[in-house]
Design a protein around this motif. Structure first.
Motif, short mmCIF file in Angstrom:
data_model
loop_
_atom_site.label_atom_id
_atom_site.label_comp_id
_atom_site.label_asym_id
_atom_site.label_seq_id
_atom_site.Cartn_x
_atom_site.Cartn_y
_atom_site.Cartn_z
N GLU A 292 43.31 40.93 18.38
CA GLU A 292 44.65 41.12 18.93
C GLU A 292 45.47 39.87 18.74
N THR A 293 46.70 40.05 18.23
CA THR A 293 47.67 38.96 18.16
C THR A 293 48.79 39.32 19.13
N ALA A 294 49.86 38.55 19.13
CA ALA A 294 50.96 38.80 20.07
C ALA A 294 51.57 40.18 19.90
N GLY A 295 51.64 40.68 18.67
CA GLY A 295 52.32 41.96 18.46
C GLY A 295 51.50 43.04 17.79
N GLU A 296 50.25 42.72 17.41
CA GLU A 296 49.46 43.70 16.65
C GLU A 296 48.00 43.72 17.08
N LEU A 297 47.38 44.84 16.80
CA LEU A 297 45.93 44.98 16.90
C LEU A 297 45.41 45.24 15.49
N THR A 298 44.34 44.55 15.11
CA THR A 298 43.70 44.79 13.83
C THR A 298 42.27 45.22 14.12
N GLY B 181 46.21 58.66 24.17
CA GLY B 181 45.46 58.62 25.41
C GLY B 181 44.85 57.26 25.69
N GLY B 182 45.45 56.21 25.16
CA GLY B 182 44.94 54.87 25.41
C GLY B 182 43.73 54.48 24.57
N PRO C 146 44.06 48.09 24.42
CA PRO C 146 44.69 47.37 25.53
C PRO C 146 45.94 48.13 25.98
N PRO C 147 46.36 47.96 27.23
CA PRO C 147 47.53 48.69 27.72
C PRO C 147 48.75 48.49 26.80
N GLY C 148 49.51 49.56 26.63
CA GLY C 148 50.70 49.51 25.79
C GLY C 148 50.80 50.75 24.92
N THR C 149 51.88 50.78 24.14
CA THR C 149 52.10 51.86 23.18
C THR C 149 52.02 51.26 21.79
N ARG D 189 46.70 51.27 7.06
CA ARG D 189 45.32 51.77 7.04
C ARG D 189 44.82 51.61 5.62
N ASP D 190 43.85 50.73 5.41
CA ASP D 190 43.30 50.47 4.08
C ASP D 190 41.78 50.54 4.14
N LEU D 191 41.19 51.21 3.15
CA LEU D 191 39.74 51.25 3.02
C LEU D 191 39.39 50.55 1.71
N VAL D 192 38.89 49.32 1.83
CA VAL D 192 38.58 48.50 0.66
C VAL D 192 37.20 47.87 0.85
N ASP D 193 36.40 47.96 -0.18
CA ASP D 193 35.07 47.33 -0.18
C ASP D 193 34.22 47.73 1.02
N GLY D 194 34.31 48.99 1.43
CA GLY D 194 33.48 49.49 2.52
C GLY D 194 33.97 49.14 3.91
N CYS D 195 35.15 48.54 4.02
CA CYS D 195 35.71 48.19 5.33
C CYS D 195 37.07 48.87 5.50
N LEU D 196 37.19 49.63 6.57
CA LEU D 196 38.46 50.26 6.93
C LEU D 196 39.21 49.28 7.82
N THR D 197 40.40 48.88 7.37
CA THR D 197 41.24 48.00 8.18
C THR D 197 42.41 48.80 8.70
N ILE D 198 42.56 48.79 10.03
CA ILE D 198 43.65 49.52 10.70
C ILE D 198 44.49 48.50 11.42
N VAL D 199 45.80 48.53 11.19
CA VAL D 199 46.71 47.62 11.88
C VAL D 199 47.66 48.46 12.72
N LEU D 200 47.69 48.16 14.01
CA LEU D 200 48.58 48.84 14.96
C LEU D 200 49.60 47.84 15.49
N ARG D 201 50.87 48.25 15.53
CA ARG D 201 51.93 47.41 16.09
C ARG D 201 52.16 47.82 17.54
N ARG D 202 52.23 46.82 18.40
CA ARG D 202 52.52 47.08 19.83
C ARG D 202 54.01 47.34 19.99
N LEU D 203 54.35 48.51 20.55
CA LEU D 203 55.75 48.85 20.79
C LEU D 203 56.18 48.46 22.19
N THR D 204 55.30 48.58 23.16
CA THR D 204 55.61 48.17 24.54
C THR D 204 54.46 47.44 25.15
#
Length: 129
Positions: free
Chosen positions: A43-49, A68-69, A105-108, A114-129
């Motif tokens: 988790e960074t200030a504005g994103e979840l990876t 649903g959180g 973590p709490p928030g929206t 969403r990238d699947l490279v070399d056997g690893c799925l990387t998902i990046v979510l931006r925190r809206l609230t």
């Protein structure tokens, strides 16, 4: 009974091998509906990876549901294609259906990438609230 230096070294070596074997077995956790891939969540200030280990899984075989959180990563890892009869000497990578659910973590959040490279799925979510 006193132990020799050689016996003590063997005891230590066997303990290390047993621990490595346990770690190897625990890398992929079996689940009631298949298996659970290991995950890193940062988790960074504005994103979840989220990085999900999915060796041998194609992008078309993975589904994401955010709500649903929580986030759910589901799909299937197919057995490798083998041409003709084969004798299995070792099969340690899990196959079949997998599912991994993680509470967010709490928030929206919205899906940014969403990238699947070399056997690893990387998902990046931006925190809206």
């Amino acid at each position: 009974m006193a132990r020799t230096a050689t016996e003590l070294m063997w005891i230590d070596a066997l303990a290390v091998v047993a621990r490595a074997d346990r770690l190897h077995r625990d890398f992929f956790h079996p689940a009631s509906l298949g298996w659970e891939p290991p995950v890193d969540l940062l988790e960074t200030a504005g994103e979840l990876t989220m990085i999900v280990a999915l060796p041998g899984v194609g992008a078309a075989d993975v589904d994401l549901v955010i709500g649903g959180g929580e986030i759910a990563v589901t799909g299937i890892r197919r057995l490798p294609a083998v041409h003709g009869p084969a004798r299995i000497h070792r099969m340690e990578l899990p196959h079949g259906r997998f599912e991994r659910r993680l509470a967010l973590p709490p928030g929206t959040y919205e899906l940014v990438r969403r990238d699947l490279v070399d056997g690893c799925l990387t998902i990046v979510l931006r925190r809206l609230t």
